[in-house]
Design an enzyme around this catalytic site. Structure first.
Site, PDB file in Angstrom:
ATOM      1  N   CYS A  47       0.834  -1.215   0.000  1.00 55.24           N
ATOM      2  CA  CYS A  47       0.000   0.000   0.000  1.00 55.24           C
ATOM      3  C   CYS A  47       0.860   1.254   0.000  1.00 55.24           C
ATOM      4  CB  CYS A  47      -0.939   0.015   1.197  1.00 55.24           C
ATOM      5  SG  CYS A  47      -2.160  -1.312   1.170  1.00 55.24           S
ATOM      6  N   GLY A  48       1.925   1.234   0.780  1.00 50.79           N
ATOM      7  CA  GLY A  48       2.831   2.376   0.811  1.00 50.79           C
ATOM      8  C   GLY A  48       3.430   2.648  -0.551  1.00 50.79           C
TER       9      GLY A  48
END
Length: 147
Positions: A47-48
């Site tokens: 996600c980052g």
């Protein structure tokens, strides 16, 4: 696995928190394109990377007249810390309570894990889904389909 909304479906309106005291509604973008990027959790490695990629190509989204909105079930405080850490310049919306209600309305909620799918939607100027895609949860979908 829930069925994602597909091309031609009306995009469900929503109002979600951006900060503890500010909300944002999809209908605020009427007449404009919107990219909704549902993702599982702020601090996961995939996600980052995904949100950082979208931040990097944010000018491309805007060049096409689209607003980018990130949505997960994380709370607003978590979003604020994550956005500050990653230097994100687009809104992260908290689908926290009732948990995943907006993700469910788009067919982008993972009941077993209690998180959003890694799903992308392009909403056109008329509020209709123009494109949607679900990526495997452990795979960064990139931006080729939506940029």
């Amino acid at each position: 696995m829930a069925q994602l909304l597909t091309k031609g479906a009306p995009a469900p309106d929503f109002t979600l928190h951006v900060t503890p005291d500010q909300t944002l509604s999809l209908n605020e973008f009427a007449g404009r394109r919107v990219v909704l990027a549902f993702y599982p959790a702020d601090w996961s490695p995939v996600c980052g990377d995904q949100m950082s990629l979208y931040n990097h190509i944010l000018p491309e989204f805007r060049r096409h007249g689209a607003e980018l909105l990130g949505i997960s079930v994380d709370g607003v405080w978590c979003h604020q810390a994550f956005a500050r850490d990653r230097k994100l310049h687009f809104a992260l919306l908290s689908d926290f309570e009732p948990k995943g209600a907006v993700a469910r309305s788009y067919g982008a909620y993972r009941e077993a894990e209690g998180v959003s799918e890694r799903a992308l939607f392009i909403i056109d100027e008329k509020g209709v889904v123009a494109w949607s895609y679900r990526s495997p949860i452990a795979v960064n979908p990139g931006a080729d389909g939506c940029a």
